[in-house]
Motif scaffolding. Structure first.
Motif, PDB file in Angstrom:
ATOM      1  N   ASN A   1       1.883   9.229  -6.229  1.00 29.30           N
ATOM      2  CA  ASN A   1       2.154  10.650  -5.998  1.00 29.30           C
ATOM      3  C   ASN A   1       3.415  11.139  -6.694  1.00 29.30           C
ATOM      4  N   ASP A   2       3.899  10.394  -7.666  1.00 31.15           N
ATOM      5  CA  ASP A   2       5.082  10.782  -8.443  1.00 31.15           C
ATOM      6  C   ASP A   2       6.270  11.117  -7.548  1.00 31.15           C
ATOM      7  N   THR A   3       6.484  10.268  -6.548  1.00 32.85           N
ATOM      8  CA  THR A   3       7.627  10.433  -5.658  1.00 32.85           C
ATOM      9  C   THR A   3       8.893  10.038  -6.401  1.00 32.85           C
ATOM     10  N   SER A   4      10.006  10.596  -6.002  1.00 33.85           N
ATOM     11  CA  SER A   4      11.265  10.301  -6.695  1.00 33.85           C
ATOM     12  C   SER A   4      11.577   8.813  -6.597  1.00 33.85           C
ATOM     13  N   TYR A   5      12.272   8.309  -7.596  1.00 32.66           N
ATOM     14  CA  TYR A   5      12.584   6.875  -7.653  1.00 32.66           C
ATOM     15  C   TYR A   5      13.469   6.431  -6.486  1.00 32.66           C
ATOM     16  N   MET A   6      14.276   7.358  -5.975  1.00 31.69           N
ATOM     17  CA  MET A   6      15.144   7.003  -4.853  1.00 31.69           C
ATOM     18  C   MET A   6      14.311   6.648  -3.608  1.00 31.69           C
ATOM     19  N   VAL A   7      13.259   7.407  -3.382  1.00 27.65           N
ATOM     20  CA  VAL A   7      12.387   7.128  -2.225  1.00 27.65           C
ATOM     21  C   VAL A   7      11.579   5.868  -2.476  1.00 27.65           C
ATOM     22  N   VAL A   8      11.062   5.704  -3.678  1.00 23.32           N
ATOM     23  CA  VAL A   8      10.248   4.524  -3.982  1.00 23.32           C
ATOM     24  C   VAL A   8      11.075   3.252  -3.872  1.00 23.32           C
ATOM     25  N   MET A   9      12.311   3.262  -4.374  1.00 25.28           N
ATOM     26  CA  MET A   9      13.138   2.071  -4.335  1.00 25.28           C
ATOM     27  C   MET A   9      13.615   1.735  -2.924  1.00 25.28           C
ATOM     28  N   SER A  10      13.734   2.757  -2.059  1.00 24.70           N
ATOM     29  CA  SER A  10      14.144   2.473  -0.680  1.00 24.70           C
ATOM     30  C   SER A  10      13.012   1.883   0.132  1.00 24.70           C
ATOM     31  N   ASN A  11      11.795   1.988  -0.375  1.00 24.32           N
ATOM     32  CA  ASN A  11      10.655   1.410   0.329  1.00 24.32           C
ATOM     33  C   ASN A  11      10.540  -0.005  -0.118  1.00 24.32           C
ATOM     34  N   VAL A  46       0.844  -1.206   0.000  1.00 21.32           N
ATOM     35  CA  VAL A  46       0.000   0.000   0.000  1.00 21.32           C
ATOM     36  C   VAL A  46       0.877   1.252   0.000  1.00 21.32           C
ATOM     37  N   ILE A  47       1.915   1.265   0.828  1.00 20.75           N
ATOM     38  CA  ILE A  47       2.817   2.419   0.878  1.00 20.75           C
ATOM     39  C   ILE A  47       3.529   2.600  -0.455  1.00 20.75           C
ATOM     40  N   LEU A  48       3.991   1.505  -1.053  1.00 21.80           N
ATOM     41  CA  LEU A  48       4.662   1.577  -2.345  1.00 21.80           C
ATOM     42  C   LEU A  48       3.735   2.139  -3.421  1.00 21.80           C
ATOM     43  N   LEU A  49       2.496   1.666  -3.457  1.00 25.62           N
ATOM     44  CA  LEU A  49       1.541   2.169  -4.445  1.00 25.62           C
ATOM     45  C   LEU A  49       1.212   3.641  -4.208  1.00 25.62           C
ATOM     46  N   TYR A  50       1.106   4.053  -2.947  1.00 28.82           N
ATOM     47  CA  TYR A  50       0.846   5.458  -2.626  1.00 28.82           C
ATOM     48  C   TYR A  50       1.991   6.338  -3.115  1.00 28.82           C
TER      49      TYR A  50
END
Length: 96
Positions: free
Chosen positions: A86-96, A78-82
């Motif tokens: 929200n077009d979060t930077s890839y660095m934040v998405v990949m760290s999740n 759910v957090i990853l999809l959120y």
């Protein structure tokens, strides 16, 4: 196109915004932010390494709750999809 801009000396808005951020922000704040980011990344890698070694050496599921593991995986999804929505930077998405 970007190579042409770098050779001709033209700059885009992102370079200008980065330069403004670096010049107008307190240097101590930038250093602390960089140190915290590096430490967070190191601890994240160490935690992932320990998770892998824990489950690799585990012979049975004794002491582990399958339900809690599934719920945690669902929350992480759910957090990853959120973050992705929200077009979060890839660095934040990949760290999740």
């Amino acid at each position: 196109q970007r190579k042409q801009e770098s050779f001709t000396g033209e700059e885009d808005d992102s370079n200008d915004m980065l330069r403004t951020m670096l010049l107008e922000t307190n240097p101590y704040l930038l250093v602390v932010t960089a140190i915290v980011s590096v430490l967070h990344t190191v601890f994240d890698i160490l935690a992932f390494k320990n998770d892998i070694s824990f489950f690799k050496n585990k012979k049975s599921m004794e002491g582990l709750s399958l339900r809690s593991m599934i719920v945690n995986a669902f929350f992480s999804l759910v957090i990853l999809l959120y973050l992705a929505d929200n077009d979060t930077s890839y660095m934040v998405v990949m760290s999740n």
